[in-house]
Write a protein that holds these residues in place. Structure first.
Motif, PDB file in Angstrom:
ATOM      1  N   VAL A 173     -21.732   5.157   7.151  1.00  0.00           N
ATOM      2  CA  VAL A 173     -21.742   5.439   8.586  1.00  0.00           C
ATOM      3  C   VAL A 173     -20.420   4.981   9.206  1.00  0.00           C
ATOM      4  O   VAL A 173     -20.048   3.810   9.077  1.00  0.00           O
ATOM      5  CB  VAL A 173     -22.921   4.719   9.273  1.00  0.00           C
ATOM      6  CG1 VAL A 173     -22.908   4.980  10.779  1.00  0.00           C
ATOM      7  CG2 VAL A 173     -24.246   5.175   8.660  1.00  0.00           C
ATOM      8  N   SER A 207     -17.681   3.782  12.090  1.00  0.00           N
ATOM      9  CA  SER A 207     -17.826   2.785  13.146  1.00  0.00           C
ATOM     10  C   SER A 207     -17.275   3.303  14.468  1.00  0.00           C
ATOM     11  O   SER A 207     -16.479   4.233  14.512  1.00  0.00           O
ATOM     12  CB  SER A 207     -17.078   1.511  12.740  1.00  0.00           C
ATOM     13  OG  SER A 207     -16.971   0.614  13.814  1.00  0.00           O
ATOM     14  N   ARG A 214     -20.946  -4.904   4.093  1.00  0.00           N
ATOM     15  CA  ARG A 214     -21.979  -4.941   5.134  1.00  0.00           C
ATOM     16  C   ARG A 214     -22.076  -3.634   5.923  1.00  0.00           C
ATOM     17  O   ARG A 214     -22.863  -3.536   6.865  1.00  0.00           O
ATOM     18  CB  ARG A 214     -21.688  -6.089   6.105  1.00  0.00           C
ATOM     19  CG  ARG A 214     -21.631  -7.462   5.473  1.00  0.00           C
ATOM     20  CD  ARG A 214     -21.744  -8.548   6.530  1.00  0.00           C
ATOM     21  NE  ARG A 214     -20.672  -8.479   7.512  1.00  0.00           N
ATOM     22  CZ  ARG A 214     -19.526  -9.153   7.447  1.00  0.00           C
ATOM     23  NH1 ARG A 214     -19.306  -9.953   6.406  1.00  0.00           N
ATOM     24  NH2 ARG A 214     -18.618  -9.048   8.379  1.00  0.00           N
ATOM     25  N   VAL A 215     -21.276  -2.642   5.563  1.00  0.00           N
ATOM     26  CA  VAL A 215     -21.258  -1.399   6.321  1.00  0.00           C
ATOM     27  C   VAL A 215     -22.631  -0.719   6.304  1.00  0.00           C
ATOM     28  O   VAL A 215     -23.389  -0.834   5.336  1.00  0.00           O
ATOM     29  CB  VAL A 215     -20.178  -0.434   5.763  1.00  0.00           C
ATOM     30  CG1 VAL A 215     -20.560   0.092   4.389  1.00  0.00           C
ATOM     31  CG2 VAL A 215     -19.917   0.721   6.715  1.00  0.00           C
ATOM     32  N   GLN A 216     -22.959  -0.023   7.382  1.00  0.00           N
ATOM     33  CA  GLN A 216     -24.234   0.691   7.449  1.00  0.00           C
ATOM     34  C   GLN A 216     -24.172   1.946   6.593  1.00  0.00           C
ATOM     35  O   GLN A 216     -23.177   2.662   6.571  1.00  0.00           O
ATOM     36  CB  GLN A 216     -24.528   1.075   8.907  1.00  0.00           C
ATOM     37  CG  GLN A 216     -25.887   1.748   9.096  1.00  0.00           C
ATOM     38  CD  GLN A 216     -26.129   2.156  10.531  1.00  0.00           C
ATOM     39  OE1 GLN A 216     -25.341   1.843  11.434  1.00  0.00           O
ATOM     40  NE2 GLN A 216     -27.227   2.853  10.780  1.00  0.00           N
ATOM     41  N   VAL A 245     -26.686   5.449   5.249  1.00  0.00           N
ATOM     42  CA  VAL A 245     -27.881   6.244   5.537  1.00  0.00           C
ATOM     43  C   VAL A 245     -28.255   7.045   4.310  1.00  0.00           C
ATOM     44  O   VAL A 245     -27.420   7.303   3.443  1.00  0.00           O
ATOM     45  CB  VAL A 245     -27.649   7.211   6.724  1.00  0.00           C
ATOM     46  CG1 VAL A 245     -27.462   6.454   8.017  1.00  0.00           C
ATOM     47  CG2 VAL A 245     -26.464   8.128   6.447  1.00  0.00           C
TER      48      VAL A 245
END
Length: 372
Positions: free
Chosen positions: A24, A26, A362-364, A366
């Motif tokens: 995702v 930023s 730590r990145v989101q 999906v």
């Protein structure tokens, strides 16, 4: 993660491969030139977090030196042709000339030549004399037999790599390798694997290993799923092992074990997703099998492909696209993620707003199985 019912008598977790997830972006992006992709394990620092897999089609003493000079780490397979033959180049050329119907049988014949202990020392010394970090691999089955020659030759990082490596192998026929005692007795950092689950990773971390390999190795060339039915999709496997790293850090009072995704990454997007799932570094083979310098001459195979009884890999024709430097740093002239791997990783991190690999873990992400 809840289990799904496979049938009335069996349930299982839903697991994800790299091509089923997406990173995702930023709200705050970065300049790719400000991104650091440096990686350090034990006392050894590298300009990029990329380890070239111990496969004869990719790593020779010459390519190990070249990768080292480009800022990475290449692992020499001490059970490959370079430790079985004084000059394996003619055999490399022959393997590249075989048709598919002949390849597996001929690979089995070629690799039936015994490993020569003196060649182990000579190959390690050849890489060491070039002034780069020396990493070499043995399987768990050969480690007890040959580890002294490896240590005496001055290896910097010892890699114990198999399809699946456990901290406790139970055998009624032979003395098992006690990894905890073995690693404790060695004077060099050890990277061990593969594993694909939280409990297996935690047990490997408790042996004192500096790094744990996640996956079954072999990547695009292995057929372990087809032959043995064994498979854990890599995105889930990496995330599970990263959780074991976090819990072991607490359990051990601060000892950090590196998680290295091994296999299943054929392009720069897969590599970026491996870090997003929690990897500290990645081990890849097939992208470098396509280099002009690769010993496989446009073909790619791993140790699984020549197993004497149950081959679990195949020789693939991957072609040639550019030099090692172009594959790593570009410029790229294709849009499929096969070149400028490091440039693409920097851009992925910058797009997600991160400048350090540890933060990028730590990145989101999906679940995005339809994203192309």
């Amino acid at each position: 993660m809840p289990e799904v019912e496979i049938g009335r008598g069996k349930s299982g977790r839903r697991a994800y491969a790299f091509d089923e997830i997406g990173i995702v972006p930023s709200r705050r992006t970065r300049d790719p030139e400000e991104v650091s992709v440096a990686w350090q394990i034990d006392a050894y620092r590298f300009e990029m977090p990329l380890v070239v897999a111990p496969m004869d089609s990719v790593v020779s003493p010459a390519t190990a030196i070249a990768i080292g000079r480009l800022g990475g780490l290449a692992v020499l397979d001490l059970e490959g042709l370079w430790t079985r033959y004084e000059n394996p180049e003619p055999l490399m050329a022959e393997i590249a000339s075989l048709d598919d119907a002949q390849a597996t049988r001929r690979l089995q014949e070629v690799y039936s030549e015994p490993i020569k202990e003196d060649l182990i020392g000579r190959r390690i010394e050849e890489v060491r004399s070039a002034g780069v970090t020396v990493a070499a691999r043995l399987s768990p089955q050969r480690t007890v037999q040959f580890h002294k020659a490896v240590i005496d030759a001055g290896v910097d990082l010892f890699v114990i790599r198999g399809t699946t490596v456990s901290a406790e192998h139970v055998s009624g026929r032979a003395e098992p390798l006690n990894l905890k005692q073995f690693i404790y007795d060695l004077d060099v950092p050890v990277i061990v694997g593969g594993c694909s689950t939280y409990p297996a990773a935690l047990h490997l971390m408790r042996t004192g290993a500096a790094g744990v390999l996640v996956g079954f190795g072999g990547g695009s060339g292995h057929t372990t799923r087809t032959v043995l039915g064994v498979a854990v999709p890599m995105a889930t496997a990496v995330a599970d092992v990263a959780a074991a790293r976090r819990d072991y850090l607490d359990e051990s009072g601060g000892r950090y074990v590196h998680v290295i995704a091994d296999g299943g990454m054929t392009n720069s997007g897969d590599i970026a997703k491996a870090f997003a799932c929690g990897s500290d570094a990645v081990m890849v083979g097939s992208p470098f099998a396509r280099a002009t310098e690769a010993p496989g001459r446009g073909f790619h195979w791993g140790s699984e492909a020549h197993h004497g009884e149950v081959p679990r890999g195949t020789r693939l024709e991957v072609g040639t696209i550019g030099s090692l430097e172009q594959i790593l740093y570009g410029p790229s002239h294709v849009a499929d993620g096969s070149m400028n791997l490091i440039g693409a990783l920097r851009r992925a991190m910058a797009t997600a707003g991160y400048t350090e690999l540890k933060e990028f873990q730590r990145v989101q992400v999906v679940v995005a199985p339809t994203v192309s």
